[in-house]
Design a protein around this motif. Sequence first.
Motif, short mmCIF file in Angstrom:
data_model
loop_
_atom_site.label_atom_id
_atom_site.label_comp_id
_atom_site.label_asym_id
_atom_site.label_seq_id
_atom_site.Cartn_x
_atom_site.Cartn_y
_atom_site.Cartn_z
N ALA A 37 -4.14 -2.87 -3.38
CA ALA A 37 -4.14 -2.44 -1.97
C ALA A 37 -2.92 -1.57 -1.68
N ILE A 38 -1.77 -1.95 -2.21
CA ILE A 38 -0.56 -1.14 -2.01
C ILE A 38 -0.72 0.22 -2.68
N THR A 39 -1.30 0.24 -3.87
CA THR A 39 -1.52 1.51 -4.59
C THR A 39 -2.44 2.43 -3.80
N ILE A 40 -3.51 1.89 -3.28
CA ILE A 40 -4.45 2.71 -2.49
C ILE A 40 -3.76 3.23 -1.23
N ALA A 41 -2.98 2.39 -0.56
CA ALA A 41 -2.27 2.82 0.65
C ALA A 41 -1.27 3.92 0.33
N LEU A 42 -0.54 3.78 -0.76
CA LEU A 42 0.42 4.82 -1.14
C LEU A 42 -0.27 6.13 -1.50
N PHE A 43 -1.45 6.04 -2.12
CA PHE A 43 -2.20 7.25 -2.42
C PHE A 43 -2.57 7.99 -1.14
N PHE A 44 -3.12 7.27 -0.17
CA PHE A 44 -3.51 7.91 1.09
C PHE A 44 -2.30 8.52 1.81
N ILE A 45 -1.18 7.82 1.79
CA ILE A 45 0.01 8.32 2.46
C ILE A 45 0.58 9.54 1.74
N SER A 46 0.38 9.61 0.42
CA SER A 46 0.94 10.73 -0.34
C SER A 46 0.18 12.04 -0.15
N ALA A 101 -6.17 -0.52 2.68
CA ALA A 101 -5.43 -1.66 2.16
C ALA A 101 -5.93 -2.97 2.79
N ALA A 102 -6.16 -2.95 4.09
CA ALA A 102 -6.64 -4.16 4.77
C ALA A 102 -8.04 -4.55 4.28
N SER A 103 -8.88 -3.57 4.03
CA SER A 103 -10.22 -3.90 3.55
C SER A 103 -10.17 -4.48 2.14
N GLY A 134 -9.08 -10.71 -1.31
CA GLY A 134 -8.01 -11.70 -1.18
C GLY A 134 -6.65 -11.15 -1.59
N TRP A 135 -5.65 -12.01 -1.50
CA TRP A 135 -4.27 -11.61 -1.75
C TRP A 135 -4.00 -11.31 -3.21
N SER A 136 -4.89 -11.69 -4.08
CA SER A 136 -4.67 -11.38 -5.49
C SER A 136 -4.80 -9.88 -5.77
N TYR A 137 -5.39 -9.14 -4.85
CA TYR A 137 -5.54 -7.68 -4.98
C TYR A 137 -4.47 -6.91 -4.22
N LEU A 138 -3.36 -7.58 -3.90
CA LEU A 138 -2.27 -6.92 -3.18
C LEU A 138 -1.71 -5.69 -3.91
N PRO A 139 -1.49 -5.74 -5.23
CA PRO A 139 -1.00 -4.52 -5.90
C PRO A 139 -1.96 -3.33 -5.79
#
Length: 147
Positions: free
Chosen positions: A68-77, A53-55, A61-66
Amino acid sequence: MSIQVLKTLGVGRRYMKTWPMVRQLSYYFPEYRVMRATKLALPLMPFLALLAAASQLYLHGWSYLPQAITIALFFISLPIQGLLWLGWRSRHPLPLSLLDWGNQLSTKLMQMGIHCQPLGAKACYFDMALILKAAFERLDASYWEEL
């Protein structure tokens, strides 16, 4: 999350702690591979989720926040999926061939003087895990080489 999903996660964790992590069983049961992957993923995936998500945010930039959140949730799942599968599998009824083999194993353990319950008609994989754990703790290696 529903209560049933949380119970399945708890049963999956208990099943993971009960199942004997022995390589000989990996030829017959997929639990060995799933448990190894889940044990590895539990401490590692939150770090990888944060890193991914940080990468994304750093590069785009912040326009890719959704995204980044999706990728983070995938890894956590990923470890959660492993625990859910293990919880489902532990309650799954045994096929007749495994039921017969488990009863033979419990009979062998009882002949050695080790207390264990024979598998009933409604036995599940968790019951098999209890017998296998007792067997791997007590039986010698020559029995397992015959498999």
